[in-house]
Design a protein around this motif. Structure first.
Motif, PDB file in Angstrom:
ATOM      1  N   LYS A  68      54.226 102.458 -16.707  1.00 17.58           N
ATOM      2  CA  LYS A  68      53.360 101.272 -16.621  1.00 17.58           C
ATOM      3  C   LYS A  68      54.132 100.046 -17.085  1.00 17.58           C
ATOM      4  CE  LYS A  68      48.964 103.681 -17.311  1.00 17.58           C
ATOM      5  NZ  LYS A  68      49.537 105.029 -17.302  1.00 17.58           N
ATOM      6  N   ARG A  69      53.859  98.947 -16.434  1.00 16.50           N
ATOM      7  CA  ARG A  69      54.525  97.693 -16.785  1.00 16.50           C
ATOM      8  C   ARG A  69      53.519  96.563 -16.675  1.00 16.50           C
ATOM      9  NH1 ARG A  69      59.855  95.053 -13.717  1.00 16.50           N
ATOM     10  NH2 ARG A  69      59.626  92.948 -14.589  1.00 16.50           N
ATOM     11  N   GLU A  70      53.475  95.736 -17.687  1.00 18.39           N
ATOM     12  CA  GLU A  70      52.563  94.591 -17.728  1.00 18.39           C
ATOM     13  C   GLU A  70      53.380  93.331 -18.001  1.00 18.39           C
ATOM     14  OE1 GLU A  70      48.833  92.846 -17.341  1.00 18.39           O
ATOM     15  OE2 GLU A  70      49.237  94.995 -17.229  1.00 18.39           O
ATOM     16  N   ASP A  71      53.496  92.452 -17.028  1.00 19.38           N
ATOM     17  CA  ASP A  71      54.270  91.221 -17.202  1.00 19.38           C
ATOM     18  C   ASP A  71      53.420  90.118 -17.826  1.00 19.38           C
ATOM     19  OD1 ASP A  71      56.441  92.445 -16.094  1.00 19.38           O
ATOM     20  OD2 ASP A  71      56.160  91.591 -14.085  1.00 19.38           O
ATOM     21  N   ASP A  72      54.125  89.212 -18.509  1.00 19.52           N
ATOM     22  CA  ASP A  72      53.452  88.069 -19.129  1.00 19.52           C
ATOM     23  C   ASP A  72      52.908  87.138 -18.043  1.00 19.52           C
ATOM     24  OD1 ASP A  72      52.537  86.161 -20.817  1.00 19.52           O
ATOM     25  OD2 ASP A  72      54.500  85.441 -21.468  1.00 19.52           O
ATOM     26  N   GLU A  73      51.710  86.620 -18.270  1.00 20.27           N
ATOM     27  CA  GLU A  73      51.081  85.726 -17.301  1.00 20.27           C
ATOM     28  C   GLU A  73      51.205  84.264 -17.696  1.00 20.27           C
ATOM     29  OE1 GLU A  73      47.074  86.814 -16.568  1.00 20.27           O
ATOM     30  OE2 GLU A  73      47.537  88.852 -15.915  1.00 20.27           O
ATOM     31  N   ALA A  74      52.157  83.959 -18.558  1.00 20.02           N
ATOM     32  CA  ALA A  74      52.298  82.577 -19.011  1.00 20.02           C
ATOM     33  C   ALA A  74      52.612  81.622 -17.864  1.00 20.02           C
ATOM     34  CB  ALA A  74      53.393  82.494 -20.076  1.00 20.02           C
ATOM     35  N   TRP A  75      53.231  82.147 -16.812  1.00 23.96           N
ATOM     36  CA  TRP A  75      53.566  81.281 -15.677  1.00 23.96           C
ATOM     37  C   TRP A  75      52.319  80.750 -14.967  1.00 23.96           C
ATOM     38  CZ3 TRP A  75      51.859  83.000 -10.905  1.00 23.96           C
ATOM     39  CH2 TRP A  75      51.510  84.341 -10.820  1.00 23.96           C
ATOM     40  N   LEU A  76      51.158  81.414 -15.223  1.00 19.59           N
ATOM     41  CA  LEU A  76      49.908  80.928 -14.648  1.00 19.59           C
ATOM     42  C   LEU A  76      49.281  79.805 -15.459  1.00 19.59           C
ATOM     43  CD1 LEU A  76      48.126  84.250 -13.615  1.00 19.59           C
ATOM     44  CD2 LEU A  76      48.807  82.417 -12.076  1.00 19.59           C
ATOM     45  N   ASP A  77      49.681  79.698 -16.721  1.00 21.31           N
ATOM     46  CA  ASP A  77      49.074  78.707 -17.613  1.00 21.31           C
ATOM     47  C   ASP A  77      49.714  77.339 -17.402  1.00 21.31           C
ATOM     48  OD1 ASP A  77      47.556  80.759 -18.634  1.00 21.31           O
ATOM     49  OD2 ASP A  77      48.990  81.182 -20.240  1.00 21.31           O
ATOM     50  N   ILE A  78      48.900  76.331 -17.548  1.00 16.89           N
ATOM     51  CA  ILE A  78      49.383  74.955 -17.397  1.00 16.89           C
ATOM     52  C   ILE A  78      49.078  74.184 -18.674  1.00 16.89           C
ATOM     53  CG2 ILE A  78      49.116  72.783 -16.148  1.00 16.89           C
ATOM     54  CD1 ILE A  78      48.470  74.337 -13.664  1.00 16.89           C
ATOM     55  N   ASN A  79      50.116  73.662 -19.296  1.00 17.96           N
ATOM     56  CA  ASN A  79      49.954  72.764 -20.425  1.00 17.96           C
ATOM     57  C   ASN A  79      50.009  71.348 -19.859  1.00 17.96           C
ATOM     58  OD1 ASN A  79      50.614  70.956 -22.623  1.00 17.96           O
ATOM     59  ND2 ASN A  79      50.964  72.794 -23.844  1.00 17.96           N
ATOM     60  N   PHE A  80      48.861  70.692 -19.788  1.00 18.92           N
ATOM     61  CA  PHE A  80      48.798  69.411 -19.101  1.00 18.92           C
ATOM     62  C   PHE A  80      49.563  68.318 -19.838  1.00 18.92           C
ATOM     63  CE2 PHE A  80      45.263  71.665 -17.175  1.00 18.92           C
ATOM     64  CZ  PHE A  80      45.436  71.336 -15.843  1.00 18.92           C
ATOM     65  N   GLU A  81      49.777  68.476 -21.141  1.00 15.87           N
ATOM     66  CA  GLU A  81      50.587  67.490 -21.855  1.00 15.87           C
ATOM     67  C   GLU A  81      52.028  67.535 -21.363  1.00 15.87           C
ATOM     68  OE1 GLU A  81      50.213  68.163 -25.993  1.00 15.87           O
ATOM     69  OE2 GLU A  81      48.089  67.554 -26.095  1.00 15.87           O
ATOM     70  N   ASP A  82      52.560  68.755 -21.222  1.00 13.68           N
ATOM     71  CA  ASP A  82      53.918  68.886 -20.696  1.00 13.68           C
ATOM     72  C   ASP A  82      53.993  68.451 -19.235  1.00 13.68           C
ATOM     73  OD1 ASP A  82      54.697  69.814 -23.111  1.00 13.68           O
ATOM     74  OD2 ASP A  82      54.724  71.933 -22.569  1.00 13.68           O
ATOM     75  N   PHE A  83      52.931  68.730 -18.509  1.00  7.95           N
ATOM     76  CA  PHE A  83      52.892  68.316 -17.104  1.00  7.95           C
ATOM     77  C   PHE A  83      52.952  66.796 -16.991  1.00  7.95           C
ATOM     78  CE2 PHE A  83      50.599  67.328 -13.163  1.00  7.95           C
ATOM     79  CZ  PHE A  83      51.321  68.092 -12.262  1.00  7.95           C
ATOM     80  N   GLU A  84      52.197  66.108 -17.840  1.00 10.80           N
ATOM     81  CA  GLU A  84      52.210  64.642 -17.833  1.00 10.80           C
ATOM     82  C   GLU A  84      53.582  64.106 -18.226  1.00 10.80           C
ATOM     83  OE1 GLU A  84      50.060  62.480 -16.896  1.00 10.80           O
ATOM     84  OE2 GLU A  84      48.320  63.751 -16.503  1.00 10.80           O
ATOM     85  N   LYS A  85      54.232  64.776 -19.177  1.00  9.76           N
ATOM     86  CA  LYS A  85      55.570  64.344 -19.569  1.00  9.76           C
ATOM     87  C   LYS A  85      56.537  64.455 -18.407  1.00  9.76           C
ATOM     88  CE  LYS A  85      55.162  65.569 -24.498  1.00  9.76           C
ATOM     89  NZ  LYS A  85      55.666  66.464 -25.564  1.00  9.76           N
ATOM     90  N   GLU A  86      56.446  65.542 -17.662  1.00 10.42           N
ATOM     91  CA  GLU A  86      57.326  65.712 -16.517  1.00 10.42           C
ATOM     92  C   GLU A  86      57.083  64.626 -15.474  1.00 10.42           C
ATOM     93  OE1 GLU A  86      59.813  67.536 -16.186  1.00 10.42           O
ATOM     94  OE2 GLU A  86      59.615  68.988 -17.799  1.00 10.42           O
ATOM     95  N   LEU A  87      55.803  64.322 -15.223  1.00 12.94           N
ATOM     96  CA  LEU A  87      55.488  63.293 -14.241  1.00 12.94           C
ATOM     97  C   LEU A  87      56.012  61.929 -14.666  1.00 12.94           C
ATOM     98  CD1 LEU A  87      51.825  64.144 -13.132  1.00 12.94           C
ATOM     99  CD2 LEU A  87      53.938  64.451 -11.848  1.00 12.94           C
ATOM    100  N   SER A  88      56.025  61.687 -15.964  1.00 15.99           N
ATOM    101  CA  SER A  88      56.525  60.401 -16.458  1.00 15.99           C
ATOM    102  C   SER A  88      58.026  60.397 -16.653  1.00 15.99           C
ATOM    103  CB  SER A  88      55.834  60.048 -17.777  1.00 15.99           C
ATOM    104  OG  SER A  88      56.144  61.016 -18.771  1.00 15.99           O
ATOM    105  N   GLY A  89      58.684  61.525 -16.341  1.00 20.34           N
ATOM    106  CA  GLY A  89      60.136  61.604 -16.481  1.00 20.34           C
ATOM    107  C   GLY A  89      60.596  61.851 -17.893  1.00 20.34           C
ATOM    108  N   LYS A  90      59.707  62.333 -18.766  1.00 22.93           N
ATOM    109  CA  LYS A  90      60.057  62.551 -20.166  1.00 22.93           C
ATOM    110  C   LYS A  90      59.985  64.034 -20.539  1.00 22.93           C
ATOM    111  CE  LYS A  90      58.086  58.068 -21.398  1.00 22.93           C
ATOM    112  NZ  LYS A  90      57.050  57.359 -22.195  1.00 22.93           N
ATOM    113  N   GLY A  91      60.123  64.879 -19.534  1.00 17.57           N
ATOM    114  CA  GLY A  91      59.953  66.307 -19.774  1.00 17.57           C
ATOM    115  C   GLY A  91      61.004  66.893 -20.689  1.00 17.57           C
ATOM    116  N   ASN A  92      62.183  66.291 -20.771  1.00 14.08           N
ATOM    117  CA  ASN A  92      63.260  66.839 -21.592  1.00 14.08           C
ATOM    118  C   ASN A  92      63.407  66.109 -22.922  1.00 14.08           C
ATOM    119  OD1 ASN A  92      63.958  68.655 -19.550  1.00 14.08           O
ATOM    120  ND2 ASN A  92      65.202  67.108 -18.517  1.00 14.08           N
ATOM    121  N   ALA A  93      62.383  65.319 -23.267  1.00 12.26           N
ATOM    122  CA  ALA A  93      62.511  64.488 -24.458  1.00 12.26           C
ATOM    123  C   ALA A  93      62.228  65.249 -25.755  1.00 12.26           C
ATOM    124  CB  ALA A  93      61.553  63.296 -24.365  1.00 12.26           C
ATOM    125  N   ALA A  94      61.558  66.389 -25.686  1.00 14.94           N
ATOM    126  CA  ALA A  94      61.208  67.120 -26.904  1.00 14.94           C
ATOM    127  C   ALA A  94      62.444  67.734 -27.541  1.00 14.94           C
ATOM    128  CB  ALA A  94      60.180  68.208 -26.580  1.00 14.94           C
TER     129      ALA A  94
END
Length: 629
Positions: free
Chosen positions: A369-395
């Protein structure tokens, strides 16, 4: 100017008809491989292509042991094209664009092993590699001439340039062969274009395995045995559930299906199932209420371990959805011709006959049996907004957020933001996009062979200027204004007509134009030009509109003074004579246009109505018929 018919790339019989235009279906990528080597015979070329096909199979065995295609995999078949052997394939990738780029990766990798192989790959949108590299393309290349100019050879993206001093036009396949065979060196290799076109391949081959997702689900034992035989069967089953319709929903209910269920919801076992990420997301996102007996089976599952908690409930629901998807796949005639359905039917026959016994619980445990992490389905909208503003790598390192998806999605979004920022920084770009586009950048919906005539039409339109004398004459004739009042009005009209462009942001110029428009409107109102109600002078002229014509010269054009009769039956008038300017040809054309309306509303009738002329309907229709009004 005559309307230009829409371009459809189609020539009728007698006009060089070469067959009906080919268009790929939606979500389909096509690829074709040629071996171009003048030293090889026809038989040797075929053998070389067969070697290419075997190399493709080796790559699939190496990298796709645990890969599930969304709909179809790679398939290559020998064909004859333009009098030579070639390998051609077509894949329906559905909603999984990752499948399309996996094919690009394999073909590009094989081009290193076969330097004499020349590859083309395109999809429903055409040359999608150029679409990926749109912001880096040279000005001369555009969709209208791109066909058969984009090739992959020796791991490079190459473009066939335009012929010197020749009009830009698309290439035929035979012309492309001729260029590659006789002049391979002039082909253009632009590193920036290549980098943009293949940027999605930067994570390969690691991205192949990361596109898969494993989940542990409850399934009926018979279905678990089928999936264990071939995990690729999951793709059509998920699609059948995802695209379900009322007929499919009836077929999964025993009371509506006399044949009974293929996978009855009983004897559940826990197994590990491999999806693509797209398939997993499609199945999980579906909201539905299962009908009986599936609803009762789900309720029973939720009472047992390990499906009691919220996490287990999601898995139990997905297991029921998957079982229903397989039921729909086998019950519906829509999917009867699918290869997977025929294979599953054969396996079921073996199970029913006892040739293939169902797996025991112990055997199922050995499957693992194998159970993969589903984190790729989750969306952190704060990080999403940073990416849209071009600041995704600022942290700072180690303090990044959870992200908004998998790494590939983040990278694609960063790429989009970078391209948008580059566009904003482009000094040559305006409100309508980049400036300096040549004629071939504009889709004028006309064949390239008609370019000269289109250009002449365009020049002719640019040469048209405002004719002040003609404007004055028409204004006099239609308004019927006295000569003493014409000069002031027409001079103001000339001033307004000469205005080419007005900057609406310039308050001074806008105010001047507003005042000029108000003065002109006042003058027109003063002379009754904008008065829609009949005036005494207009009514008098309407009583006998042919009075001036009757006194005109034999040349058909003249001016007469029309006196308004001062009688009780006529409209009240001061008896003074006023000058009416009448153009015989203009009046004749107006009357003929009015007659052509056939009693219906039309431009001539509307114009005469504004001038106060109310003509009776032409009941007879011909001049020679009696009873003409």
């Amino acid at each position: 100017m005559a309307e230009i018919p829409p371009k459809d790339d189609f020539k009728w019989f007698g006009e060089g008809f070469q067959g009906f235009p080919k268009h790929l279906p939606e979500d389909v990528v096509e690829y074709i491989i040629f071996v171009i080597d003048s030293k090889l015979s026809d038989v040797q070329t075929r053998e070389r292509l067969q070697a290419f096909k075997r190399a493709m199979s080796d790559l699939e065995k190496k990298f796709l042991k645990e890969y599930t295609w969304q709909r179809e995999g790679i398939n290559l078949e020998l064909i004859r094209e333009e009098g030579r052997w070639a390998l051609q394939g077509r894949t329906n990738y559905g909603d999984s664009v990752a499948d399309e780029w996996l094919i690009v990766y394999f073909l590009r990798e094989l081009s290193k092993q076969f330097p004499d192989a020349w590859l083309r790959i395109y999809d429903t949108d055409g040359e999608f590699l150029l679409i990926e590299a749109a912001n880096a393309l040279p000005q001369w290349i555009n969709p209208e001439i791109a066909e058969n100019r984009v090739w992959i050879n020796s791991h490079k993206l190459l473009l066939i340039p335009l012929e010197p001093k020749a009009a830009p036009k698309p290439l035929s396949l035979s012309e492309a062969f001729k260029t590659i065979r006789t002049k391979p060196n002039p082909l253009i290799h632009l590193e920036k274009v290549e980098k943009e076109a293949f940027h999605r391949l930067s994570n390969y081959p690691a991205a192949i395995s990361s596109n898969q997702h494993h989940a542990t689900l409850p399934l009926p034992r018979k279905l678990a045995a089928i999936l264990h035989t071939n995990l690729s069967y999951i793709s059509p089953a998920v699609e059948a559930f995802y695209l379900r319709d009322p007929i499919s929903l009836r077929l999964i209910q025993p009371k509506h299906n006399p044949k009974g269920l293929t996978f009855p919801p009983e004897d559940w076992v826990t197994v590990s199932v491999r999806f693509t990420r797209v398939l997993y997301a499609q199945l999980r996102s579906q909201e539905w209420v299962p009908p009986e007996p599936w609803g009762a089976a789900l309720a029973k599952l939720l009472l047992s371990s390990p499906w009691r908690d919220s996490r287990g409930r999601e898995k139990a629901e997905m297991g029921v959805k998957l079982a229903v998807g397989f039921e729909m796949l086998l019950q519906s005639q829509t999917y009867a011709d699918k290869k997977a359905v025929r294979e599953i039917q054969l396996l079921l026959e073996d199970i029913t006959s006892g040739e293939e016994p169902l797996p025991t619980d112990t055997e199922i445990e050995e499957w693992g049996k194998r159970e993969d992490d589903e984190a790729w389905l989750d969306i952190n909208f704060e990080d999403f907004e940073k990416e849209l503003s071009g600041k995704g790598n600022a942290a700072p390192e180690g303090l990044e957020g959870r992200g908004f998806g998998d790494k590939a999605a983040q990278e694609n979004l960063r790429k989009m933001v970078e391209r948008f920022e580059d566009f904003l920084k482009d000094e040559d770009a305006g409100l309508e996009g980049a400036q300096g586009l040549d004629d071939m950048d504009m889709d004028n919906d006309s064949d390239i062979s008609d370019g000269d005539s289109d250009a002449e039409d365009g020049d002719h339109e640019r040469d048209i200027e405002f004719d002040e004398n003609e404007f004055s004459r028409l204004l006099r004739e239609m308004m019927g204004m006295p000569s003493s009042e014409k000069e002031t009005l027409t001079s103001k009209a000339h001033d307004l007509a000469r205005i080419k462009e007005v900057d609406e942001t310039d308050d001074i110029e806008a105010e001047e134009i507003r005042k000029l428009s108000e003065r002109m409107e006042a003058e027109l109102n003063e002379h009754g030009a904008l008065n829609l109600d009949p005036t005494p002078r207009k009514l008098a002229a309407a009583k006998d509109p042919f009075a001036a014509m009757k006194a005109s010269s034999s040349k058909g054009k003249g001016k007469e003074k029309a006196t308004e009769p001062d009688t009780e039956s006529d409209v009240e008038s001061n008896g003074e004579e006023e000058e009416l300017d009448i153009d015989f040809n203009l009046a004749k054309n107006l009357l003929e246009s009015f007659k052509g309306q056939g009693g219906m509303a039309g431009p001539a009738g509307n114009l005469m109505g504004l001038m106060g002329l109310q003509f009776p309907r032409d009941e007879a229709g011909d001049d020679d018929e009696p009873g003409r009004s």
